[in-house]
Write an enzyme that holds these catalytic residues in place. Structure first.
Site, PDB file in Angstrom:
ATOM      1  N   LYS A  54       1.712 -15.791  12.500  1.00  0.00           N
ATOM      2  CA  LYS A  54       3.089 -15.325  12.322  1.00  0.00           C
ATOM      3  C   LYS A  54       3.649 -14.851  13.652  1.00  0.00           C
ATOM      4  O   LYS A  54       4.766 -15.205  14.037  1.00  0.00           O
ATOM      5  CB  LYS A  54       3.145 -14.191  11.282  1.00  0.00           C
ATOM      6  CG  LYS A  54       3.020 -14.695   9.855  1.00  0.00           C
ATOM      7  CD  LYS A  54       2.804 -13.592   8.857  1.00  0.00           C
ATOM      8  CE  LYS A  54       2.521 -14.195   7.478  1.00  0.00           C
ATOM      9  NZ  LYS A  54       2.035 -13.248   6.499  1.00  0.00           N
ATOM     10  N   GLN A  98       1.324  -7.022   5.545  1.00  0.00           N
ATOM     11  CA  GLN A  98       0.426  -8.099   5.108  1.00  0.00           C
ATOM     12  C   GLN A  98      -0.361  -7.680   3.852  1.00  0.00           C
ATOM     13  O   GLN A  98      -0.983  -6.618   3.838  1.00  0.00           O
ATOM     14  CB  GLN A  98      -0.543  -8.460   6.250  1.00  0.00           C
ATOM     15  CG  GLN A  98      -1.449  -9.618   5.959  1.00  0.00           C
ATOM     16  CD  GLN A  98      -0.712 -10.956   5.786  1.00  0.00           C
ATOM     17  OE1 GLN A  98       0.184 -11.286   6.558  1.00  0.00           O
ATOM     18  NE2 GLN A  98      -1.078 -11.706   4.772  1.00  0.00           N
ATOM     19  N   ASP A 121       9.739 -10.563   3.476  1.00  0.00           N
ATOM     20  CA  ASP A 121       8.969 -11.280   2.456  1.00  0.00           C
ATOM     21  C   ASP A 121       9.770 -11.486   1.164  1.00  0.00           C
ATOM     22  O   ASP A 121       9.376 -12.262   0.306  1.00  0.00           O
ATOM     23  CB  ASP A 121       7.704 -10.464   2.112  1.00  0.00           C
ATOM     24  CG  ASP A 121       6.441 -11.109   2.661  1.00  0.00           C
ATOM     25  OD1 ASP A 121       6.475 -12.320   2.960  1.00  0.00           O
ATOM     26  OD2 ASP A 121       5.424 -10.396   2.777  1.00  0.00           O
TER      27      ASP A 121
END
Ligand code: NDP
Length: 288
Positions: A54, A98, A121
């Site tokens: 990422k 995460q 997200d």
């Protein structure tokens, strides 16, 4: 029937190149560089790989990447304090914590502590609510990537029957909401669905997000349907090796489906590209 393999890797590369151009324009016109903060708690090896990828891709499109690795024994209060600090940092436009988090931390509390405007997200309950009610918000990356590939293939999705297998908050449910917004007729199947194969047989679009290796068989697929395989399953091979397979028996669908996403190289690469897209969108929205 010729079956097209949808090249998610090439699609994601094209999307990242397009994001890079938009980021450069944003810098030139507004003097602002989008920034994505990724927080990793503990040292799960798979999560470390995701976070590294990422960060690399964030920098490649010209955005700022801020990475924070906190020890496994970080308390929920300390993690929430970190999230709050990032919420108040004007250089950060997207925040991602995460998952999975260590067992002693409540994931829902952490996700919902992220400012909805920076929720890269798209998991925050406000963004989930906006999606469910057809309002603009940040959308979970994996279903967003699937939608982009479907729109690229079909153009107009209106009137298509989509069967989504899986009802998770990160894939199945948002995928259903996105396809409903495109005027598909949507059926959501799950582990209690009766006669799944017959239901799948009626679909113009099949999205498999189950987590069961090659569960969806070629004989379930209607001739000409498009199959989006979200599953990522690692199958052990002899000699300690392993291979990645999806939730669909891909080889059985060749000659039946009109198009299918392979695993690997289908949905997977689009997920990070869509994370960058969300960070760009969050940055643009912050300027308004
Ligand atoms: P979850 O485990 O959260 O959800 C799985 C869903 O599948 C559940 O709704 C479950 O039903 C349903 N299910 C399980 N068994 C069956 C069955 N026999 N028949 C029908 N439905 C069934 O998984 P996720 O949504 O998080 O992920 C799904 C897959 O996608 C995984 O392989 C994951 O690794 C992959 N994934 C890939 C991503 C990517 O970037 N490519 C990103 C995210 C996930 P019920 O609700 O009734 O239990």
């Amino acid at each position: 029937m010729t079956t097209k393999l949808i090249d998610g890797k090439a699609f994601a590369e094209k999307l990242r190149a397009d994001i890079a151009q938009r980021v450069a324009k944003l810098k030139a016109d507004n003097g602002v560089t989008p920034g994505l903060a990724v927080v990793l708690v503990g040292n799960n090896p798979a999560s470390e790989v995701y976070v590294r990828n990422k960060a690399k891709q964030t920098k490649e499109v010209g955005m700022n990447s801020y990475e924070f690795t906190l020890p496994e024994n970080t308390s929920e209060a300390d993690l929430l304090a970190k999230v709050n600090e990032l919420n108040n940092d004007k250089n950060v436009h997207g925040i991602l914590v995460q998952l999975p988090l260590p067992k002693h931390i409540n994931e829902e509390s952490v996700i919902n502590a992220i400012s909805p405007a920076k929720d890269a997200d798209g998991f925050h309950v406000i963004n989930a609510g906006k999606l469910a009610t057809g309002q603009d918000g940040l959308v979970p990356c994996t279903p967003l990537g699937c939608l982009m590939m479907l729109k690229d293939h079909f153009g107009d999705l209106s009137g298509k029957h989509a069967v989504i297998i899986g009802r998770s908050n990160i894939v199945g449910k948002p995928m259903a909401a996105l396809l409903l917004k495109e005027s598909c007729t949507v059926t959501i199947a799950h582990s209690k669905t009766v006669d799944l194969s017959a239901m799948v047989k009626t679909a113009d679009i099949v999205v498999a997000a189950v987590g069961k290796p090659e569960m969806v068989k070629g004989s379930w697929i209607k001739s000409g349907a498009v199959v989006i395989d979200v599953g990522i399953n690692r199958l052990p091979l002899e000699g300690g090796k392993s291979k990645l397979v999806g939730d669909v028996a891909t080889s059985e669908c060749i000659g039946i489906a009109s198009a299918i996403t392979p695993v690997p190289g289908g949905v997977g690469p689009m997920t990070i590209a869509c994370l960058l897209e969300n960070t760009y969108r969050a940055c643009v929205a912050a300027l308004k």
